[in-house]
Design a protein around this motif. Structure first.
Motif, short mmCIF file in Angstrom:
data_model
loop_
_atom_site.label_atom_id
_atom_site.label_comp_id
_atom_site.label_asym_id
_atom_site.label_seq_id
_atom_site.Cartn_x
_atom_site.Cartn_y
_atom_site.Cartn_z
N PRO A 61 31.04 127.85 115.15
CA PRO A 61 32.29 128.38 114.60
C PRO A 61 33.20 127.30 114.02
N ALA A 62 33.18 126.12 114.69
CA ALA A 62 34.03 125.03 114.19
C ALA A 62 33.56 124.57 112.82
N ALA A 63 32.20 124.45 112.65
CA ALA A 63 31.66 124.01 111.35
C ALA A 63 31.92 125.06 110.29
N ALA A 64 31.79 126.37 110.68
CA ALA A 64 32.02 127.43 109.71
C ALA A 64 33.48 127.46 109.27
N ALA A 65 34.39 127.19 110.21
CA ALA A 65 35.81 127.21 109.86
C ALA A 65 36.15 126.06 108.91
N ALA A 66 35.42 124.91 109.04
CA ALA A 66 35.69 123.75 108.19
C ALA A 66 34.88 123.77 106.91
N GLY A 67 34.03 124.80 106.71
CA GLY A 67 33.23 124.86 105.50
C GLY A 67 31.93 124.08 105.61
N ASP A 68 31.57 123.59 106.83
CA ASP A 68 30.32 122.88 107.10
C ASP A 68 30.13 121.69 106.15
N PRO A 69 31.06 120.68 106.21
CA PRO A 69 30.91 119.53 105.30
C PRO A 69 29.71 118.66 105.65
N ALA A 70 29.27 118.70 106.91
CA ALA A 70 28.17 117.80 107.31
C ALA A 70 26.81 118.49 107.23
N GLY A 71 26.73 119.76 106.84
CA GLY A 71 25.45 120.47 106.74
C GLY A 71 24.84 120.84 108.08
N LEU A 72 25.68 120.92 109.13
CA LEU A 72 25.18 121.24 110.48
C LEU A 72 24.62 122.66 110.54
N LEU A 73 25.28 123.62 109.90
CA LEU A 73 24.88 125.02 110.03
C LEU A 73 23.49 125.29 109.46
N ARG A 94 34.54 133.19 106.58
CA ARG A 94 35.29 134.43 106.73
C ARG A 94 35.31 135.27 105.47
N ASN A 95 34.91 134.69 104.36
CA ASN A 95 34.89 135.41 103.09
C ASN A 95 33.50 135.92 102.73
N GLY A 96 32.52 135.71 103.61
CA GLY A 96 31.17 136.17 103.35
C GLY A 96 30.39 135.25 102.46
N ILE A 97 30.81 133.98 102.33
CA ILE A 97 30.08 133.01 101.53
C ILE A 97 29.04 132.34 102.42
N ARG A 98 27.81 132.23 101.94
CA ARG A 98 26.72 131.67 102.73
C ARG A 98 26.95 130.18 102.96
N LEU A 99 26.86 129.82 104.23
CA LEU A 99 26.88 128.42 104.59
C LEU A 99 25.53 127.96 105.09
N ALA A 100 24.64 128.91 105.44
CA ALA A 100 23.27 128.59 105.85
C ALA A 100 22.39 129.73 105.39
N HIS A 101 21.23 129.35 104.79
CA HIS A 101 20.32 130.36 104.24
C HIS A 101 18.93 129.74 104.14
N ASN A 103 16.82 129.95 101.87
CA ASN A 103 16.66 129.44 100.50
C ASN A 103 17.92 128.65 100.14
N PRO A 104 17.82 127.31 100.12
CA PRO A 104 19.01 126.50 99.84
C PRO A 104 19.70 126.85 98.53
N GLU A 105 18.94 127.43 97.60
CA GLU A 105 19.53 127.77 96.31
C GLU A 105 20.55 128.91 96.44
N ARG A 106 20.49 129.66 97.56
CA ARG A 106 21.41 130.78 97.75
C ARG A 106 22.67 130.37 98.50
N LEU A 107 22.77 129.07 98.86
CA LEU A 107 23.97 128.62 99.57
C LEU A 107 25.20 128.74 98.67
N HIS A 108 26.33 128.95 99.36
CA HIS A 108 27.63 129.07 98.70
C HIS A 108 27.70 130.28 97.76
#
Length: 529
Positions: A61-73, A94-101, A103-108
């Motif tokens: 949750p902490a990484a998701a709240a920060a937008g996962d800058p380190a790629g942990l998720l 919280r906006n439904g934007i993918r932070l982990a998937h 297929n890396p091409e579907r991120l964000h």
């Protein structure tokens, strides 16, 4: 071209096989649907459990709240996907934007399904189609340390995997069901074969036709029909048989417990009868028995009954008339001889001898008429005279007892003649066969109001006391001649028609044989002055 109809055995077999196939198909469909629904729910719950595990890690949750800058998720999601065998593990903000998937091409990019229910704080399980295809999904919200929702975790398992598992299980069930179907077909074939054997190879239409023909025959003939199976149980009893027997044996009851006369039970036991005469209640019946067999198989037998009561009564009347005629013929010869003697004496001028002869003849006649004179009924007088003459021809002395007195007229000549004739005839046979000489019969007739009492005693050897009442059963006789043993049964039948009876008072006595007595109510009527 005429086509032979399909036999009922094959129709039953086809119906049973078709029914088994339909039931099997419906069962497989229902089981498959239930199985698929259950597995989908289980996979959805499994996906939700994986999502809960990830959401419980505070770092996610902490990484998701920060937008996962380190790629942990992304790393954590792939590790969870590989460990669980899931189709995908997706983490969003919280906006439904993918932070982990996967297929890396579907991120964000926004998720392909509506995340509003999860982001509102509710867990969901569903089957949806996304970018990776149709899958069973479990979704849970990501909550920060202060409880606020910062994203979601979505885990999905491929629906094709679920259906593949269902089809594999249905295939296994199909093998088992196929074996069961084969067993069912084999059982149906055996059942059809047994059905054909039980119906003797006849089709339902043929059986129905036989039933119609049987009813037409049973109702169209004047004879009674009583049929039994191979085990001796009643299968058919026609209405005419019920009328003749006075009883209706229930189908399925043993003939020994059907209340039939002893003579008929004996016929069923030996399974043979050819125009035999027996007594059933107040009827004289002619009995025939035929065994029924088909293809070497014992199916039982059929007994036919023909009423001979009226014929027997007429025969008895004719016997009485014949006996009376014989007595009159003998008397005619006797009187003719006496007249010839008188004529010769008178023609020879021997008047005194003729007068002496007349006195002698009239004296013997009065002596002979003494006992008979105690009987007012002319019918009984003629009957006693006929029987006396018949007995004399057979060297047997028949006398009317001194105690006899009948001051009335007979109103039932047939019944009285039947009873009296049978008792006297039996006594005559017994006296002739007995060892005592001279042979004799003592007959007593006594009136009591409208009842006639008869007693017959002979000089024969008597009746075996072991027989007792059996002596009145048709077919039971002390005579060795074939075809005897019906008289006493007929005598008792005739007496009971008047409300009376015939009995054996003494089977044997001191100096005499058997003593038979009869009581015939309503057989007499007083003579008006």
């Amino acid at each position: 071209m005429f086509r032979r109809p399909v036999s009922v055995a094959w129709q039953v077999l086809g119906l049973q096989v078709g029914l088994l196939v339909v039931v099997f198909g419906m069962g497989c469909t229902l089981i498959g649907w239930l199985f698929n629904t259950e597995l989908t729910e289980q996979y959805g719950s499994r996906a939700l459990a994986v999502a809960h595990t990830l959401a419980a890690d505070p770092a996610i949750p902490a990484a998701a709240a920060a937008g996962d800058p380190a790629g942990l998720l992304q790393d954590r999601a792939e590790a969870a996907r590989n460990a669980s065998g899931a189709l995908f593990v997706v983490i969003t903000d919280r906006n439904g934007i993918r932070l982990a998937h996967p297929n890396p091409e579907r991120l964000h990019e926004p998720v392909s399904t509506d995340p509003s229910a999860v982001l509102a704080g509710r867990d969901t399980i569903s089957v949806e189609r996304g970018t990776l295809g149709l899958s069973a999904r479990g979704k849970t919200p990501l909550r920060a340390a202060d409880g606020s929702i910062v994203g979601e975790v979505s885990v999905g398992f491929q629906a094709a995997e679920i259906r593949g598992y269902v089809w594999r299980q249905l295939g296994l069930a199909g093998v088992v069901a196929g074996c069961a179907l084969l067993l069912g077909v084999a059982g149906s074939a055996l059942l059809s074969r047994r059905l054909k054997r039980l119906t003797l190879g006849l089709e339902p239409a043929e059986l129905a036709e036989l039933m119609r023909e049987r009813e037409a025959v049973l109702r169209g003939i004047s004879e009674g029909v009583l049929a039994v199976d191979a085990t001796g149980r009643v299968t058919v009893c026609s209405s005419e048989a019920v009328r003749l027997l006075g009883t209706g044996p229930a189908p399925g009851s043993p003939v020994t417990a059907a209340g039939l006369p002893p003579g008929l039970v004996t016929v069923f036991e030996r399974r043979e009868a050819d125009n035999e005469i027996t007594i059933a209640g107040d009827r004289v019946l002619v009995v025939n028995y035929r065994t029924v067999r088909r293809n070497g198989r014992d199916l039982g037998g059929v007994l036919t009954l023909r009423d001979r009561t009226d014929l027997e009564n007429v025969t008895r009347e004719l016997d009485s008339v014949r006996q009376l005629s014989s007595a009159l013929r003998a008397s005619r010869h006797e009187f003719a001889n006496r007249l010839h003697v008188l004529s010769g004496l008178l023609q020879g001028g021997h008047r005194e001898e003729a007068l002496e002869y007349l006195h002698a003849v009239s004296g013997s006649a009065l002596a002979a008429a003494g006992p008979v004179g105690a009987v007012d009924d002319p019918y009984l007088q003629a009957f006693v005279a006929a029987k006396t003459a018949e007995a004399a021809e057979k060297d047997v002395r028949l006398t009317l007892s001194d105690t006899s007195w009948v001051g009335a007229r007979v109103t039932a000549p047939v019944e009285v003649t039947t009873v009296l004739g049978i008792l006297v005839d039996n006594a005559l046979d017994a006296a002739r066969r007995g060892a005592r000489r001279p042979a004799w019969i003592d007959l007593a007739l006594l009136s009591d109001d409208d009842a006639l009492h008869i007693s017959v005693v002979d000089s024969g050897d008597g009746v075996d006391p072991v027989l007792g009442e059996q002596i009145f059963t048709a077919g039971i006789t002390t005579c060795a001649e074939e075809g005897r043993g019906l008289g006493l049964a007929l005598a008792r039948q005739a007496a009971r028609q008047l409300g009376g009876d015939v009995s054996l008072s003494a089977p044997v006595g001191d100096g005499h044989g058997a003593v038979f007595e009869a009581r015939l109510p309503h057989a007499l009527v007083a003579v008006s002055a």
